[in-house]
Scaffold this motif. Structure first.
Motif, short mmCIF file in Angstrom:
data_model
loop_
_atom_site.label_atom_id
_atom_site.label_comp_id
_atom_site.label_asym_id
_atom_site.label_seq_id
_atom_site.Cartn_x
_atom_site.Cartn_y
_atom_site.Cartn_z
N SER A 151 0.94 -1.10 -0.11
CA SER A 151 -0.01 0.14 0.22
C SER A 151 0.95 1.26 0.17
N ARG B 245 2.22 0.20 4.71
CA ARG B 245 1.57 -0.66 5.91
C ARG B 245 1.35 -1.88 5.65
N PHE B 246 0.70 -2.11 4.50
CA PHE B 246 -0.18 -3.42 3.79
C PHE B 246 0.65 -3.85 2.87
N GLU C 192 -6.18 0.06 2.34
CA GLU C 192 -5.33 1.15 3.19
C GLU C 192 -6.39 2.38 3.24
N VAL D 67 -8.70 1.80 5.76
CA VAL D 67 -8.10 1.96 7.13
C VAL D 67 -7.89 3.50 7.54
N THR E 96 -8.23 -3.16 10.79
CA THR E 96 -7.38 -3.94 9.52
C THR E 96 -8.60 -5.04 9.07
N ASP F 155 -0.53 -7.34 7.74
CA ASP F 155 -0.55 -5.76 8.27
C ASP F 155 0.75 -5.47 9.04
N HIS F 156 1.62 -4.76 8.73
CA HIS F 156 2.94 -4.48 9.24
C HIS F 156 2.90 -4.07 10.69
N GLU F 157 1.68 -3.58 11.20
CA GLU F 157 1.46 -2.95 12.43
C GLU F 157 1.28 -4.20 13.39
N ASN F 158 0.94 -5.34 12.91
CA ASN F 158 0.16 -6.42 13.47
C ASN F 158 0.78 -7.75 13.02
#
Ligand code: M6R
Length: 600
Positions: A89, A93-94, A132, A135, A141, A162-165
């Motif tokens: 994205s 992030r994605f 994205e 989001v 997500t 998802d790079h944040e999870n």
């Protein structure tokens, strides 16, 4: 086409993804990529070309516990590093991999991505960018994923990261195959069980329009309304050694050699405790009660269908038509009152065949699938299934699945004939046994086939295959084998048809491979051979023992003539193999092709 894989758990994700992609490479090999996560962040590696190229580009020191990967057969956008998956994205992030075709990607771009600068030419990138956008509007997500899936038209198997999870992979499917593999300390997803066999043989099947939230400990399946779905897992009876080449230089050669064994396995599988051929009662009834059978298939499976039609009509006396799947949908003939549809598909995933299945099911007709892959889409969605029992076929060029399809069609026709009170006039079990032995003898004559390939096909730019009746159908298959792996322009013709135009292409030295296994047309095909020879062709006659003549190049062992396609195809497979080898072609992974054609 395209293969996807995802892993989350305690082992090194990078290695599991790469090994999984190697097993999925048959699904496409234009480019490949992985995204793996560790405490330093998410690392994306992509390369144009094969998995080996990707492997060389991956930083081998990276250790990671989660990731997604992809091997591509290009649909939107040329094969290039830029168009290789995973796609990211705008914010990074994605990351997402996708197998299938998003039909409404232009509309989605217009509606949701006016301000987004797309980096690739793919339909796939649109999906990750739309997620994205959702989001950015405040959705979490999972909800953004769900809302995006609701918008998608077309086919997809998707894995999202998802790079944040980094503890979760989001996956979903519609029309494209996808399985979840279960482990104690990990979970894994892939387009095909073979890609996961390295870590597990326990799988959960996914249905269309389902999404799955996968962590190392949990697999949560939901429908697109967000409702939880429960699904039991199953243990697959796949043997890891079945998908290895062993000492063979190529899968294709291994698979050609496996044909006698497959023949014996089929005879065994379709025999009851008294040694009588049998298929499940409802399948036999479905054929026996149909007023017309419509066989639907593509490529090699279509060629097997042409042979099968002869069995069903000659033995069981049920009128039968054979159709190329991609034409049938919009060229549908006037259907009979009580049709039965037989879908023939090695992979059970071919999109063209599936499109017809969906159509005929909507019309309320019954469907039987003949496939090599239990649990495949065409098997699940048909009313009945007969398995080919050929074992995994990995080479793009289909060989053992073709002969298995013909054998299973023969058994089906024979059992139907019996239930309709028709006499076959010979013992099919015994004759198939003889076929198995003949196949073995042919596989032992590889040197001879290599010589034929060298003699006829080394320098030529084209080749013709001619035959009449059943031999014509095998010629279609022989020419497909040769063209797809050696890139020699090859065509199969009904012997009598050449003089209506194509004979104009015959010039000095043009190879013409002629099959002569059918007594009732033997003189005619011999006449056709003389016609092309008189115009300079280099004829290579392959005849059945009992029909041979002095100048024939190769004589096939004696088998029942109605079953001759099961043996006459073997020299053609081997000749194609050696022709490709001599030309330095990639036998198992010919250019532009993929094993499983999951786009229409
Ligand atoms: O999996 P399927 O049998 O449905 O596949 C159909 C064709 O794509 C396939 O037979 C193709 O023609 C092979 N590459 C031929 O060797």
């Amino acid at each position: 086409m395209c293969g996807i894989v995802g892993y989350i758990g305690q082992l090194d994700a990078k290695e599991i993804l790469l090994k999984g992609l190697e097993k999925l490479e048959y699904r496409g090999y234009d480019s490949a990529g992985i995204a793996v996560a560790n405490e330093d962040g998410v690392h994306v590696f992509k390369e144009k070309g094969r998995i080996a190229d990707l492997r060389a580009a991956v930083d081998e020191n990276i250790v990671s516990q989660a990731g997604i990967g992809h091997t591509r057969w290009a649909t939107h956008g040329e094969p290039s590093r830029l168009n290789a998956h995973p796609h990211r994205s705008a914010s990074g992030r994605f990351t997402l991999v996708h197998n299938g075709v998003i039909e409404n990607y232009v509309q989605l771009t217009r509606e949701y991505l006016q301000d987004v600068n797309l980096k690739s030419d793919t339909d796939t990138e649109v999906v990750v960018q739309v997620i994205e956008q959702f989001v950015n509007r405040g959705l979490d997500t999972e909800e953004a994923f769900r809302q995006t899936l609701m918008l998608l038209k077309g086919s997809y198997a998707i894995a999202l990261f998802d790079h944040e999870n980094k503890e979760t992979i989001y996956v979903a499917k519609n029309k494209s195959p996808l399985l979840v593999g279960l482990g104690d300390t990990f979970n894994v997803v892939a387009s095909d069980a073979m890609a996961m066999l390295q870590v597990t043989n326990e799988y959960v099947e996914l249905m269309d329009k389902e999404m799955v939230i996968v962590t190392d400990k949990k697999v949560v399946i939901k429908n697109l309304e967000g409702e939880m779905m429960s699904r039991a897992s199953y243990i697959a009876e796949l043997d890891a050694s079945d998908i290895e080449k062993g000492t063979y230089p190529h899968y294709m050669l291994k698979e050609i050699d496996e044909q006698p064994l497959v023949m014996r396995k089929i005879i065994q599988t379709y025999q009851d405790e008294n040694g009588k051929l049998s298929v499940p009662g409802d399948v036999a009834n479905a054929v026996a009660e149909a007023d017309r059978v419509y066989i639907i298939a593509c490529g090699t499976s279509y060629h097997a269908g042409l042979v099968g039609k002869q069995f069903i009509e000659t033995w069981a006396k049920v009128p039968t038509e054979v159709h190329v799947a991609s034409e049938f949908s919009y060229n549908m003939p006037l259907l009979s009152e009580k049709p039965l549809f037989i879908f023939i598909s090695q992979s059970g995933e071919t999109a063209d065949s599936r499109a017809v299945l969906v159509q005929v099911k909507k019309l309320g007709h019954k469907a039987l699938t003949l496939t090599n892959v239990p649990g495949s889409t065409l098997s699940r969605e048909a009313d009945y299934t007969l398995l080919l029992n050929a074992g995994p076929e990995i080479a793009v060029a289909s060989t053992k699945a073709y002969t298995a399809q013909i054998a299973v069609l023969a058994i089906l026709a024979a059992v139907t004939a019996e239930s309709r009170g028709k006499e076959l006039g010979f013992d099919l079990v015994k004759e198939l046994g003889i076929i198995g032995n003949a196949m073995e003898a042919l596989c032992d004559q590889k040197d001879e086939m290599e010589m034929i390939a060298r003699e006829y096909l080394t320098v030529t730019r084209n080749a013709f295959f001619i035959g009449r009746g059943l031999d014509y159908f095998v010629c279609l298959e022989g020419s497909l084998k040769l063209k797809e792996i050696s890139y020699i322009q090859a065509e199969g013709f009904a012997g009598g048809e050449l003089k209506h135009g194509t004979i104009a292409l015959i010039e000095d030295g043009t190879p013409v491979i002629a099959l002569a296994t059918q007594e009732h047309v033997n003189l005619s095909i011999r006449g056709n051979v003389k016609e092309v020879t008189a115009r300079g062709a280099n004829p290579c006659v392959i005849s059945l023992k009992g029909l041979e003549e002095a100048d024939d190049r190769f004589v096939l062992p004696e088998v029942h003539p109605e079953l001759a396609p099961l043996v006459s195809v073997i020299p053609l497979q081997l000749i194609a193999y050696y022709a490709a080898l001599h030309r330095g072609c990639d036998v198992d992974k010919p250019r532009n092709l993929a094993k499983s054609v999951t786009v229409e």
